[in-house]
Write a protein that holds these residues in place. Structure first.
Motif, PDB file in Angstrom:
ATOM      1  N   ILE A 176     -43.276 -13.143  -5.875  1.00 27.19           N
ATOM      2  CA  ILE A 176     -42.466 -13.803  -4.865  1.00 27.19           C
ATOM      3  C   ILE A 176     -43.370 -14.346  -3.754  1.00 27.19           C
ATOM      4  O   ILE A 176     -44.462 -13.820  -3.518  1.00 27.19           O
ATOM      5  N   ASP A 177     -42.904 -15.407  -3.081  1.00 24.48           N
ATOM      6  CA  ASP A 177     -43.713 -16.062  -2.048  1.00 24.48           C
ATOM      7  C   ASP A 177     -43.324 -15.632  -0.636  1.00 24.48           C
ATOM      8  O   ASP A 177     -43.354 -16.421   0.301  1.00 24.48           O
ATOM      9  N   GLN A 178     -42.956 -14.378  -0.484  1.00 27.46           N
ATOM     10  CA  GLN A 178     -42.671 -13.842   0.841  1.00 27.46           C
ATOM     11  C   GLN A 178     -43.440 -12.540   1.014  1.00 27.46           C
ATOM     12  O   GLN A 178     -44.189 -12.123   0.132  1.00 27.46           O
ATOM     13  N   TRP A 179     -43.284 -11.909   2.172  1.00 28.73           N
ATOM     14  CA  TRP A 179     -44.115 -10.755   2.500  1.00 28.73           C
ATOM     15  C   TRP A 179     -43.940  -9.608   1.520  1.00 28.73           C
ATOM     16  O   TRP A 179     -44.898  -8.975   1.107  1.00 28.73           O
ATOM     17  N   GLY A 180     -42.693  -9.323   1.159  1.00 26.45           N
ATOM     18  CA  GLY A 180     -42.432  -8.223   0.248  1.00 26.45           C
ATOM     19  C   GLY A 180     -41.467  -8.620  -0.847  1.00 26.45           C
ATOM     20  O   GLY A 180     -40.785  -9.641  -0.770  1.00 26.45           O
ATOM     21  N   PHE A 181     -41.401  -7.808  -1.891  1.00 31.03           N
ATOM     22  CA  PHE A 181     -40.560  -8.111  -3.040  1.00 31.03           C
ATOM     23  C   PHE A 181     -39.098  -7.764  -2.784  1.00 31.03           C
ATOM     24  O   PHE A 181     -38.196  -8.381  -3.335  1.00 31.03           O
ATOM     25  N   ASP A 182     -38.875  -6.764  -1.945  1.00 30.70           N
ATOM     26  CA  ASP A 182     -37.511  -6.350  -1.582  1.00 30.70           C
ATOM     27  C   ASP A 182     -37.060  -7.065  -0.307  1.00 30.70           C
ATOM     28  O   ASP A 182     -37.811  -7.831   0.293  1.00 30.70           O
ATOM     29  N   LEU A 183     -35.839  -6.784   0.108  1.00 24.99           N
ATOM     30  CA  LEU A 183     -35.378  -7.267   1.402  1.00 24.99           C
ATOM     31  C   LEU A 183     -36.318  -6.756   2.501  1.00 24.99           C
ATOM     32  O   LEU A 183     -36.935  -5.702   2.352  1.00 24.99           O
ATOM     33  N   PRO A 184     -36.457  -7.496   3.601  1.00 22.60           N
ATOM     34  CA  PRO A 184     -37.375  -7.085   4.666  1.00 22.60           C
ATOM     35  C   PRO A 184     -37.117  -5.654   5.142  1.00 22.60           C
ATOM     36  O   PRO A 184     -35.961  -5.245   5.341  1.00 22.60           O
ATOM     37  N   GLU A 212     -41.854  -0.148 -16.879  1.00 23.17           N
ATOM     38  CA  GLU A 212     -43.220  -0.559 -16.560  1.00 23.17           C
ATOM     39  C   GLU A 212     -43.271  -2.062 -16.297  1.00 23.17           C
ATOM     40  O   GLU A 212     -43.052  -2.867 -17.196  1.00 23.17           O
ATOM     41  N   TYR A 213     -43.563  -2.418 -15.067  1.00 22.48           N
ATOM     42  CA  TYR A 213     -43.692  -3.828 -14.707  1.00 22.48           C
ATOM     43  C   TYR A 213     -44.572  -3.953 -13.483  1.00 22.48           C
ATOM     44  O   TYR A 213     -44.857  -2.962 -12.792  1.00 22.48           O
ATOM     45  N   LEU A 214     -45.027  -5.177 -13.199  1.00 22.19           N
ATOM     46  CA  LEU A 214     -45.853  -5.459 -12.039  1.00 22.19           C
ATOM     47  C   LEU A 214     -45.215  -6.597 -11.250  1.00 22.19           C
ATOM     48  O   LEU A 214     -44.614  -7.492 -11.835  1.00 22.19           O
ATOM     49  N   HIS A 215     -45.386  -6.556  -9.935  1.00 27.03           N
ATOM     50  CA  HIS A 215     -44.943  -7.711  -9.169  1.00 27.03           C
ATOM     51  C   HIS A 215     -46.000  -8.141  -8.154  1.00 27.03           C
ATOM     52  O   HIS A 215     -46.795  -7.337  -7.669  1.00 27.03           O
ATOM     53  N   MET A 216     -45.989  -9.443  -7.883  1.00 20.17           N
ATOM     54  CA  MET A 216     -46.894 -10.049  -6.899  1.00 20.17           C
ATOM     55  C   MET A 216     -46.131 -10.307  -5.610  1.00 20.17           C
ATOM     56  O   MET A 216     -44.942 -10.607  -5.626  1.00 20.17           O
ATOM     57  N   GLU A 217     -46.845 -10.199  -4.513  1.00 10.20           N
ATOM     58  CA  GLU A 217     -46.283 -10.510  -3.200  1.00 10.20           C
ATOM     59  C   GLU A 217     -47.212 -11.475  -2.474  1.00 10.20           C
ATOM     60  O   GLU A 217     -48.412 -11.532  -2.728  1.00 10.20           O
ATOM     61  N   GLN A 218     -46.628 -12.244  -1.563  1.00 12.14           N
ATOM     62  CA  GLN A 218     -47.352 -13.206  -0.731  1.00 12.14           C
ATOM     63  C   GLN A 218     -47.996 -14.335  -1.555  1.00 12.14           C
ATOM     64  O   GLN A 218     -49.113 -14.774  -1.261  1.00 12.14           O
ATOM     65  N   LEU A 219     -47.284 -14.773  -2.579  1.00 13.98           N
ATOM     66  CA  LEU A 219     -47.681 -16.010  -3.242  1.00 13.98           C
ATOM     67  C   LEU A 219     -47.451 -17.174  -2.282  1.00 13.98           C
ATOM     68  O   LEU A 219     -46.797 -17.028  -1.243  1.00 13.98           O
ATOM     69  N   THR A 220     -47.966 -18.321  -2.624  1.00 10.33           N
ATOM     70  CA  THR A 220     -47.762 -19.496  -1.790  1.00 10.33           C
ATOM     71  C   THR A 220     -47.721 -20.745  -2.655  1.00 10.33           C
ATOM     72  O   THR A 220     -48.116 -20.719  -3.823  1.00 10.33           O
ATOM     73  N   ASN A 221     -47.171 -21.827  -2.098  1.00 10.07           N
ATOM     74  CA  ASN A 221     -47.198 -23.141  -2.747  1.00 10.07           C
ATOM     75  C   ASN A 221     -46.335 -23.241  -4.003  1.00 10.07           C
ATOM     76  O   ASN A 221     -46.546 -24.128  -4.833  1.00 10.07           O
TER      77      ASN A 221
END
Length: 255
Positions: A176-184, A212-221
């Motif tokens: 996701i392209d925000q600070w965290g994957f969950d709600l703030p 079992e999964y992975l998530h990204m945070e602070q994506l951009t563009n």
């Protein structure tokens, strides 16, 4: 010829970041290393290579593994997943980190309004993108355009159900392209105090205790990407035993 689109933030100091997320990098100019090299090698000036200014050097003095664009390993969520030891970032198969990508456009979602299964299905129907085993799912919210406290404290977030639905379709990696994957988090604290409900916190993160999964945070563009038809490469630093690592995430569009 392939077009490569960078989806990663630059690793740099930003005073508007939360204090516990601030990065400190020290840059050493050529002239400083010139003095050090001569000192340690006991090299007289007459033997110094003509025109050589010395090496530039840099040190990352302070940076948490969850700062800037990064990917969380299963170990971040819990020590075990479905009864088995959770993988740390250095144990993740590289095959999981490269594959076909899709973008789910959730930029219309209001702050503090979580992303649901219906939201995901509706966007897939609209875009024509399909999910198969190994698809890397990028969730566009456009909150990467915020800064400082707004970046930390505003945004949407993945629901438990939407996260589980993507995993059920064979997705191992999402971001996701925000600070965290969950709600703030500050919003969740406020709601928990109002409702006395401890189940509000980190719903998407805690899916990782069962699956079992992975998530990204602070994506951009992410707004630069089409909804599908590209590959994603997510290669984190190989840090022994780490719960996450900074990653240079790119999308690759073939002609």
């Amino acid at each position: 010829m392939a077009v490569i689109i960078d989806l990663s933030k630059t690793i740099q100091y930003n005073k508007k970041d939360p204090w516990f997320m601030r990065i400190k990098v020290k840059n050493y100019p050529h002239r400083k290393s010139k003095k050090l090299i001569r000192y340690f090698l006991r090299l007289p000036k007459k033997l110094w290579p003509q025109g050589f200014e010395g090496w530039a050097d840099d040190k990352v003095i302070k940076m948490g593994v969850h700062a800037s664009t990064h990917i969380d390993a299963p170990w971040h969520y819990a020590p075990t997943v479905a009864g088995e030891k959770a993988k740390t970032i250095d144990e993740i198969p590289l095959e999981w980190l490269y594959g076909p990508g899709i973008v789910l456009d959730m930029s219309h979602k209001q702050d503090f309004d979580e992303i649901t299964v219906d939201d995901v299905k509706s966007d897939l129907e609209k875009s024509g993108a399909t999910i198969t085993s190994g698809t890397i799912v990028l969730i566009r919210t456009d909150r990467d355009q915020l800064d400082g406290e707004d970046f930390v404290n505003k945004g949407t977030g993945m629901s438990k159900e939407a996260t589980e639905w993507l995993i059920s379709k064979g997705v191992k990696v999402m971001g996701i392209d925000q600070w965290g994957f969950d709600l703030p988090l500050r919003h969740l604290v406020k709601k928990a105090r109002e409702t006395q409900n401890p189940e509000l916190f980190w719903q998407a993160h805690l899916v990782g205790t069962k699956y079992e999964y992975l998530h990204m945070e602070q994506l951009t563009n992410l707004k630069a990407l089409p909804s599908h038809g590209f590959k994603v490469a997510v290669f984190p630093l190989k840090i022994k035993g780490a719960s996450a690592a900074p990653a240079r995430v790119v999308a690759i569009l073939e002609d």
